[in-house]
Structure formats: C-alpha cells, structure tokens
Design an enzyme around this catalytic site. Structure first.
Site: not given
Ligand code: ARG
Length: 561
Positions: A121, A124, A127
């Site tokens: 994806k 952004h 992150h």
């Molecule tokens: N990959 C997710 C995102 O980009 C964030 C992950 C956050 N961590 C978790 N343990 N849910 O939205």
C-alpha cells in the site's frame, strides 16, 4: 539534586505528570514545580493548601543542608532555593559521572514496535513519524538500562495483497518494480482502486487471488515473496539514511499459522459470538464496538493477527512493556486489542501502551503529500531536506571540505526532519515547514547542532579541560547552567514514563539557549584561571549532554558547521 526533590515528590504522587523545572529567573529560586496542582486535582483540594502540605513534606524529607528556602506562590506554585553547597556538590557529581543520566542495566525487556509500513500500500508520512518517534523512545529506554527489542511489524499480509496481485497481473511491469518497488507497488494499489470504480468485479478477483495466496498457490506466493523482498531492500535504504535500525522484522504474514490457535482460545474461553456468519468478540464492557475476528468467509483480519502477535511476544520475550508506536487513527484497533488481552488475561502486569501521534500537515495546513493519491516518497522528502541543508551550509561559507560538507548536510537535513517531529507534542498534528525546520535560529535541529559545534570549538581551542575546582562556581550565573545540567536524568525519566520525546527535545533547546547566552556574555578562554577552570568544565558537560541528548533523539552531531 533535582533528583532528590523529584524523588520526594514522586513518593507522594507516583502517577502524576507534574514537573520540576529549573527556573529561568533567579528571583523565583532555582527550581519550581507545579506538583501542588496535580495533587489538588486528585484530592479535590485547593492548590495553595496542597502546596503548603508539600512544603512541610519536603522540609521533613530532604537532607538538612539541602534547601535554602521554599516559597509558595499563588495560585499554587512551589519555588525552591537550594544551598550553594548543594549545587556545588551536584556539579562535582555531574563531572565525575562518566555518562550523566545513563541508567544501570536492568533485567527488564521493553518491546518497542515502530515504523511497520504496509508493503503493498502507499507509504505515508505517518510511517515516517512512527519511525522517528519509535526510534527515539527505543533509544531512551535502552539508555535507561532496559533490554529493548526494536520491532518492525511490517504489513506483509492481508487482502491488499490480493489487490496488488490482480493489479500486477493486469498492468504490472517487472522492470519498474525492480527499479522502485515501493513506489510502483503503491501505484498499482492506487490504480486498482481507480479501476474498481468502473469494474466492481475486480473486488472479487482480489479476494480470489488472496485466497489463492493463503492456500499456498505457487505463482502468487512467488509474487508475494518477490514484492516483499524488493520492498524491504528499498525500505532498508531509507532506514539506513535515517540511521534507524531494528532488531526484528516480524510482520503480519508470520502469524498466518498461529491465528487458529488464538481464535480457538477465544472460543474456548467463551469470549466470542457469531454475528451474521462472522466471529466477533463483544466488548461493550469496555465501551467499545465488537472486535471482528473472522469474516463470514472465514478470512482472518488485522485484529486477529495482532492478537496472535501479542501472544507470541509475551511468550517469547517476557517483556515488562510493549509499546505500539502507531498513529491516532488506529486508537480503536489498539483499544480492542488491549481489551481482548484483558478478557483473556494475557500479559497480566505487562504494560501495553499505544503511543499515538497526530498527522503530518503540509505548509498550508493540509494533509502532507507530494502527489495525487497520497503517494508519498519518503526518499524524496529526505532528499529535499538534505538539499536545503546543503544550501544553508553554502550560505554560511563554513570552511568545510567537499566531503565534510556532504556529511554535515546529511546530518543537518535528516536531523531537521527528526527534530521537527520530536520537539512537538506527538499527540498533535505537526506541520512540515521547511524554513522553520532548517533555520539556524529558534527551536530547530540545526540550532542545536550549531550550538554543539560552537561549544565544541571552545573545547578544541582550550586543548585540555582541567580538573574541576568547584569552589569557584559563581552563584546565579554558573548555578543556572548547573541546575539545567542536573535536570537531565529527570527529563529522561519523564520522557520515558510518558513516552514523550518532546520533553527531551525541549530540554535540550532550553539548555542550548542558556549555554549560548551565557557564553556570549561571559568569557571562557580568556578569564582568570579560576573561572576558566569552572567554565571549561561547564562547557564540557553541556557538550556531553547535548550530544547524548541529540543522539537519543536519533540526531547526529557534527564537529564543525
Ligand atoms: N502496518 C500498519 C499500517 O501501516 C501499522 C501496524 C501497526 N502495528 C500493529 N501492531 N498493528 O497501518
């Protein structure tokens, strides 16, 4: 010394986020605290009355030669004067300590999860925030003596991969992915959603492809592995530029075969309910909407993976805390996760913490993005910062070789981005204002780096810093800096306890300001031997703390700029 004061107060108010600050005005004493307001709120009493109580408590518990006087100022501030001896001996202690503020190794593990991008994806800037804030928090805990596990929970599983696979099969180009995987996969993902408007049947194909992936279909697995490999390669380049590292990259896909067990435990414990064919965990008790564990087609979800993830972490690492550095937007998800953990009695006594943060806004206050579709190329943001830093250096005409100038620009550009983020309360939305971020004046990363370089220059010219003769320490002028230096360990404790790196950033700014104005008015190298001794020692300790502090924020210092 601040420690003594804070410790006495902390015993009374263990969980309150009061502060003890060095005061900027000698008329108001050396230290001042707002603790009475917190106590008043907790006990529904008047702050003035609470301040009185705290004052007698302080007098009772401090060493006898410690306080000179304690004053209460309406509506409830407590100002504290310390004895000159207390301050002098504190400075001796700072000079004698190898790394001021560093905690002793302890047998406690903290898992700090940050960055965690989705690889199919668009990335952004959120992150980027998670990466910067998480790294700082991990650094601080490490410095305070914890074993820190730096965890990148990459988003490498889920229905979005079905979409990306469909899009790749239809419109993908092998070479483009090789060249810039993160950008290209994002583009495919965005394109999928555009096409979806005309061709709703694509949704089914995506589900189909993901199902195939889950069932081990060779072609899809191969594609998925390849996407992942290329994306991680590119991500690690960004992490290298940011100077950020991880101990573990375990992402969502890892839990694929562990979720069944977690789901079963939930069912066995009687915590689930069927709802329109789906499996949910009701959470009314927590004032939350139900947690969705399985869709009606049997597919697992983000939440399901996070439950398995939590169980795994608790089993494997026996941590005393798990810190999730994730945007505000996911607050509900985390609350559901923690509520489910509570229902299952998972990790009793373990602190589970969602360290939230706000959005990144562009200069006009709109959501920050460099391109239509919200695709943001982090690499380009970093390039821009470094380019602007190069410009600043050129304008300053510093005597740097070409190679040095490159390195300095790197440190300043990246430092500016990080400091901009870390100096603001993480809960608020922050703005990306290039001018302000890169300015050499005001509360900016470059200003702190510049102050460091300037002070370092004094030490270089002095060659040696003589052993401290504390008796020459001057009241008021020198004391003010000592007080500030003394504050450092307490600032770290507070920043860690509340997961607020801006406490540290703003402290460093205050310290730099104090040091700058002091050395503008007081000569160091050319003063009498006595003062030269004391002041060189003050410079030396200030320099050490600036470096330690900036490094904890993930910001490099430079010797010349
Ligand atoms: N990959 C997710 C995102 O980009 C964030 C992950 C956050 N961590 C978790 N343990 N849910 O939205």
């Amino acid at each position: 010394m601040i420690k003594t004061l804070t410790d006495i107060l902390r015993e009374e108010l263990p969980d309150l986020d009061f502060d003890v600050q060095t005061s900027n005005d000698p008329e108001r004493g050396h230290l001042s605290t707002n603790a009475a307001f917190f106590l008043a709120k907790r006990d529904h009493a008047s702050p003035m009355k609470m301040a009185e109580e705290l004052r007698s408590h302080l007098h009772k518990h401090a060493p006898s030669d410690y306080f000179e006087k304690i004053e209460i100022v309406a509506p409830g501030f407590i100002n504290v004067w310390l004895t000159p001896d207390a301050i002098r001996s504190e400075f001796k202690r700072i000079c004698k300590t190898k790394v001021w503020g560093k905690g002793k190794k302890r047998k406690e593990t903290a898992i700090v999860e940050y960055s965690s991008p989705n690889i199919a994806k668009p990335l952004h800037v959120g992150h980027l925030r998670s990466t910067i804030i998480g790294d700082a928090i991990a650094n601080i805990y490490d410095f305070l003596g914890y074993s820190v596990v730096r965890w990148n929970y990459i988003g490498d599983w889920g229905t979005q991969f079905g979409k990306t696979i469909v899009a790749y099969k239809k419109w993908g180009d092998r070479e483009k992915i090789k060249k810039s995987p993160v950008e290209e996969l994002s583009r495919l993902y965005v394109k999928f959603h555009e096409e979806l408007k005309q061709h709703p049947e694509l949704e089914d194909s995506a589900r189909e492809e993901f199902k195939k992936l889950e069932n081990g279909n060779k072609t899809n697995l191969k594609l998925w592995r390849w996407f992942k490999k290329e994306s991680l390669k590119e991500l690690s380049k960004i992490y290298n530029r940011l100077g950020v590292r991880f101990s573990i990259y375990i992402g969502e896909s890892f839990y694929q075969d562990k979720m069944e067990g977690s789901v079963r435990s939930l069912i066995v414990d009687g915590l689930t309910k069927e709802s329109e064919g789906a499996l949910i965990v009701p959470l009314e008790k927590y004032g939350l909407s139900p947690g969705l564990i399985k869709k009606s087609d049997g597919a697992t979800l983000y939440l399901t993976r996070d439950i398995a993830n939590l169980e795994f972490r608790l089993d494997e690492y026996k941590p005393s805390k798990i810190v999730y550095v994730i945007a505000n937007e996911q607050a509900l998800h985390l609350s559901q996760l923690f509520a489910i953990a509570d229902l299952r009695g998972l990790g009793e006594g373990v602190e589970l913490r969602h360290v939230k943060f706000g959005l990144v806004l562009g200069e006009e206050g709109k959501k920050f993005s460099t391109r239509e579709g919200g695709v943001i190329e982090l690499g380009q943001v970093l390039n821009e910062a470094v380019k602007r830093a190069e410009q600043t250096i050129k304008e300053r005409k510093a005597s740097l070789t070409l190679v040095e100038a490159k390195r300095v620009a790197q440190a300043i550009g990246i430092g500016a981005i990080k400091y901009n983020d870390l100096s603001q309360n993480r809960l608020s939305d922050i703005t990306f204002d290039w001018e302000k971020m890169l300015s050499l004046e005001g509360n900016s990363g470059p200003y702190l780096q510049y102050t460091y370089a300037r002070l370092k220059n004094i030490l270089r010219k002095a060659r040696v810093v003589p052993k401290l003769k504390a008796s020459a320490l001057e009241e008021n002028r020198d004391f003010a800096i000592v007080m500030k230096l003394a504050e450092f360990p307490e600032v770290l404790k507070r920043a860690s306890q509340f997961y607020m790196p801006h406490y540290l950033a703003n402290y460093l700014y205050e310290l730099a300001k104090k040091a700058n104005s002091f050395y503008q008015s007081e000569p160091v190298l050319s003063s009498t031997p006595e003062f030269r001794n004391v002041r060189l020692n003050l410079v030396k300790e200030t320099v050490k703390i600036l470096k330690t502090g900036l490094n904890l924020l993930g910001i490099e210092t430079v010797e010349k700029m």
